[in-house]
Design an enzyme around this catalytic site. Structure first.
Site, mmCIF file in Angstrom:
data_model
loop_
_atom_site.group_PDB
_atom_site.id
_atom_site.type_symbol
_atom_site.label_atom_id
_atom_site.label_comp_id
_atom_site.label_asym_id
_atom_site.label_seq_id
_atom_site.Cartn_x
_atom_site.Cartn_y
_atom_site.Cartn_z
ATOM 1 N N CYS A 112 15.584 -0.547 48.851
ATOM 2 C CA CYS A 112 16.491 0.533 48.194
ATOM 3 C C CYS A 112 16.607 0.353 46.598
ATOM 4 C CB CYS A 112 18.096 0.227 48.574
ATOM 5 S SG CYS A 112 18.424 0.593 50.310
ATOM 6 N N HIS A 251 22.653 3.340 42.954
ATOM 7 C CA HIS A 251 22.212 3.475 44.056
ATOM 8 C C HIS A 251 23.461 4.032 45.214
ATOM 9 C CE1 HIS A 251 20.558 3.049 48.203
ATOM 10 N NE2 HIS A 251 20.837 1.989 48.502
ATOM 11 N N ASN A 281 22.702 6.733 52.650
ATOM 12 C CA ASN A 281 21.935 6.034 51.970
ATOM 13 C C ASN A 281 20.600 6.122 52.311
ATOM 14 O OD1 ASN A 281 20.573 3.540 51.197
ATOM 15 N ND2 ASN A 281 21.939 2.137 51.677
HETATM 16 N N1 COA Z 1 32.439 3.367 64.093
HETATM 17 C C1 COA Z 1 33.355 2.781 64.805
HETATM 18 N N2 COA Z 1 33.539 1.108 64.691
HETATM 19 C C2 COA Z 1 32.458 0.506 64.137
HETATM 20 C C3 COA Z 1 31.242 1.139 63.705
HETATM 21 C C4 COA Z 1 31.192 2.534 63.924
HETATM 22 N N3 COA Z 1 30.273 3.184 63.164
HETATM 23 N N4 COA Z 1 30.489 0.287 63.013
HETATM 24 C C5 COA Z 1 31.203 -0.985 63.305
HETATM 25 N N5 COA Z 1 32.341 -0.748 63.941
HETATM 26 C C6 COA Z 1 33.258 -1.664 64.354
HETATM 27 C C7 COA Z 1 32.777 -2.811 64.551
HETATM 28 O O1 COA Z 1 32.042 -3.319 65.716
HETATM 29 C C8 COA Z 1 34.184 -3.962 64.466
HETATM 30 O O2 COA Z 1 34.702 -3.921 65.617
HETATM 31 P P1 COA Z 1 35.439 -5.192 66.144
HETATM 32 O O3 COA Z 1 36.351 -5.645 65.103
HETATM 33 O O4 COA Z 1 36.036 -4.908 67.502
HETATM 34 O O5 COA Z 1 34.326 -6.187 66.159
HETATM 35 C C9 COA Z 1 34.841 -3.158 63.508
HETATM 36 O O6 COA Z 1 34.341 -1.815 63.503
HETATM 37 C C10 COA Z 1 34.736 -3.803 62.015
HETATM 38 O O7 COA Z 1 33.160 -4.007 61.874
HETATM 39 P P2 COA Z 1 32.631 -4.531 60.529
HETATM 40 O O8 COA Z 1 31.120 -4.538 60.584
HETATM 41 O O9 COA Z 1 33.489 -5.766 60.155
HETATM 42 O O10 COA Z 1 33.204 -3.494 59.462
HETATM 43 P P3 COA Z 1 33.171 -3.285 58.052
HETATM 44 O O11 COA Z 1 34.704 -3.081 57.342
HETATM 45 O O12 COA Z 1 32.492 -4.546 57.291
HETATM 46 O O13 COA Z 1 32.284 -2.069 57.596
HETATM 47 C C11 COA Z 1 30.206 -1.448 56.842
HETATM 48 C C12 COA Z 1 30.948 -2.067 58.243
HETATM 49 C C13 COA Z 1 28.774 -1.392 57.332
HETATM 50 C C14 COA Z 1 30.602 -0.069 56.655
HETATM 51 C C15 COA Z 1 30.258 -2.247 55.671
HETATM 52 O O14 COA Z 1 30.120 -3.816 56.237
HETATM 53 C C16 COA Z 1 29.277 -2.064 54.697
HETATM 54 O O15 COA Z 1 29.448 -0.960 53.950
HETATM 55 N N6 COA Z 1 28.281 -2.938 54.532
HETATM 56 C C17 COA Z 1 27.284 -2.605 53.431
HETATM 57 C C18 COA Z 1 26.261 -1.685 53.972
HETATM 58 C C19 COA Z 1 25.082 -1.325 53.203
HETATM 59 O O16 COA Z 1 25.601 -0.344 52.196
HETATM 60 N N7 COA Z 1 23.973 -1.462 53.569
HETATM 61 C C20 COA Z 1 23.030 -1.043 52.692
HETATM 62 C C21 COA Z 1 22.950 -1.856 51.225
HETATM 63 S S1 COA Z 1 21.464 -1.083 50.258
#
Ligand code: COA
Length: 324
Positions: A112, A251, A281
């Site tokens: 990215c 970004h 993204n």
């Molecule tokens: N819809 C519904 N539930 C979802 C889901 C979706 N699309 N994706 C994950 N979940 C669930 C998980 O399974 C988890 O359930 P559980 O508690 O029963 O296990 C719960 O939501 C929380 O998951 P978690 O991964 O801890 O969520 P989070 O608050 O960390 O949010 C992201 C997930 C990916 C949105 C967040 O971690 C994030 O933004 N990370 C950065 C990603 C990014 O920008 N990457 C590229 C960088 S260049």
């Protein structure tokens, strides 16, 4: 003074995939995606919208704005991790499509952060060879490398391309400086494997597939701190304070990462350009798409500082200061 952006362009695929559409594909909800990521829709490439084709149209739009024709381009660099072929490069396909017969062309991969790293390459290139005209493009079709059964990742990414034409100008504007960083120790938190190896000595016992793999929470925490550090260091090195930034173009990974970054820096939110809600993204394409939108909306003012920052797989991250 340095490498000046003469024109910007972008190209998005026609097909819009909404959060409600995703509800039909994986177990998720519009509400979950919006509140966790800020994304409402993303674009998904269809037939005839391969990475190089999106890149070519973005480049044509940037060249039109710059008043430059294909035959004048000396170098084409494409930042991408989702070209339709590994060899030749996406940049060579763009060269062919444009008819940029004089140019040499190659791709770079900093995930990215690819476009940001590319700006630094172009800046340094132009400082040593002032007569050149360079096309820098960020282009992705990550939909082709997304695991559409993994709700943790498939909701985040989108396709698109953005481009700039750059040239050295003896004027008080252009790229001021960059602060770029990588930490390969953290590679496994955000990665995408190659096709399985045909050399048994080099193949993985348990090949995980060729999709994007991500530890979302870890990426989140690291991204905010890393971008904040890169920006603070860059501004202090260049003796520029945050108040003199006209617009920040980060970004476009995720609204929560951006909100946290903005509040930690203390930059007014109205000075931060955000379009992640529309496109998700788009990896290396996100900054040049945002730059083009901001430019066409008249948000980039002559003489003002533009602060650009990124974070991506590698990990790679950094910040760049441009005087518009
Ligand atoms: N819809 C519904 N539930 C979802 C889901 C979706 N699309 N994706 C994950 N979940 C669930 C998980 O399974 C988890 O359930 P559980 O508690 O029963 O296990 C719960 O939501 C929380 O998951 P978690 O991964 O801890 O969520 P989070 O608050 O960390 O949010 C992201 C997930 C990916 C949105 C967040 O971690 C994030 O933004 N990370 C950065 C990603 C990014 O920008 N990457 C590229 C960088 S260049």
């Amino acid at each position: 003074m340095g490498a000046v952006i003469l024109g910007t362009g972008s190209c998005l695929p026609d097909r819009v995939l909404s959060n409600h559409d995703l509800e039909e594909i994986v177990e998720t909800s519009d509400e979950w995606i919006r509140t966790r990521t800020g994304i409402n829709t993303r674009r998904i490439a269809g037939k005839g919208e391969e990475t190089y084709r999106l890149a070519t149209v973005a480049a044509q739009r940037a060249m039109e704005m710059a008043g430059v024709i294909a035959e004048e381009i000396d170098l084409i660099i494409v930042a991408t991790i989702s070209s339709h072929m590994l060899m030749p490069s996406c940049a060579c396909f763009v060269q062919k499509e444009l008819g940029a017969v004089k140019a040499f062309a190659y791709d770079i991969n900093a995930a990215c952060s690819g476009f940001l790293f590319g700006i630094d390459i172009v800046d340094k290139y132009l400082r040593s060879d002032r007569e050149k005209k360079i096309l820098l493009i960020g282009a992705e079709t990550l939909s082709s490398r997304t695991n559409w059964e993994d709700r943790n990742t498939c909701i985040l990414f989108g396709d698109g391309a953005g481009a700039v034409v750059m040239e050295y100008r003896d004027e008080a504007r252009g790229v001021v400086a960059s602060n770029l960083c990588s930490d390969g120790n953290l590679w496994s938190l955000l990665c995408m494997h190659n096709a399985p190896s045909s050399n048994p000595d080099l193949s993985l016992a348990d090949h995980p597939g060729t999709h994007i793999l991500m530890e979302g929470r870890e990426v989140f925490k690291y991204a905010v701190k890393a971008m904040e550090g890169a920006i603070v260091d860059l501004l202090s090195r260049e003796k520029v304070d945050l108040d003199s930034i006209g617009l920040m173009i980060p970004h476009q990974a995720n609204i929560r990462i951006l909100n946290k970054l903005v509040s930690r820096l203390g930059i007014p939110p109205e000075k931060v350009f955000i379009n992640v809600q529309k496109y998700g993204n788009t990896s290396a394409a996100s900054i040049p798409i945002a730059l083009d939108e901001a430019n066409r909306e008249g948000k980039l003012k002559a003489d003002e500082f533009i602060l650009v920052c990124s974070f991506g797989g590698g990990f790679t991250w950094g910040a760049t200061l441009v005087r518009w």
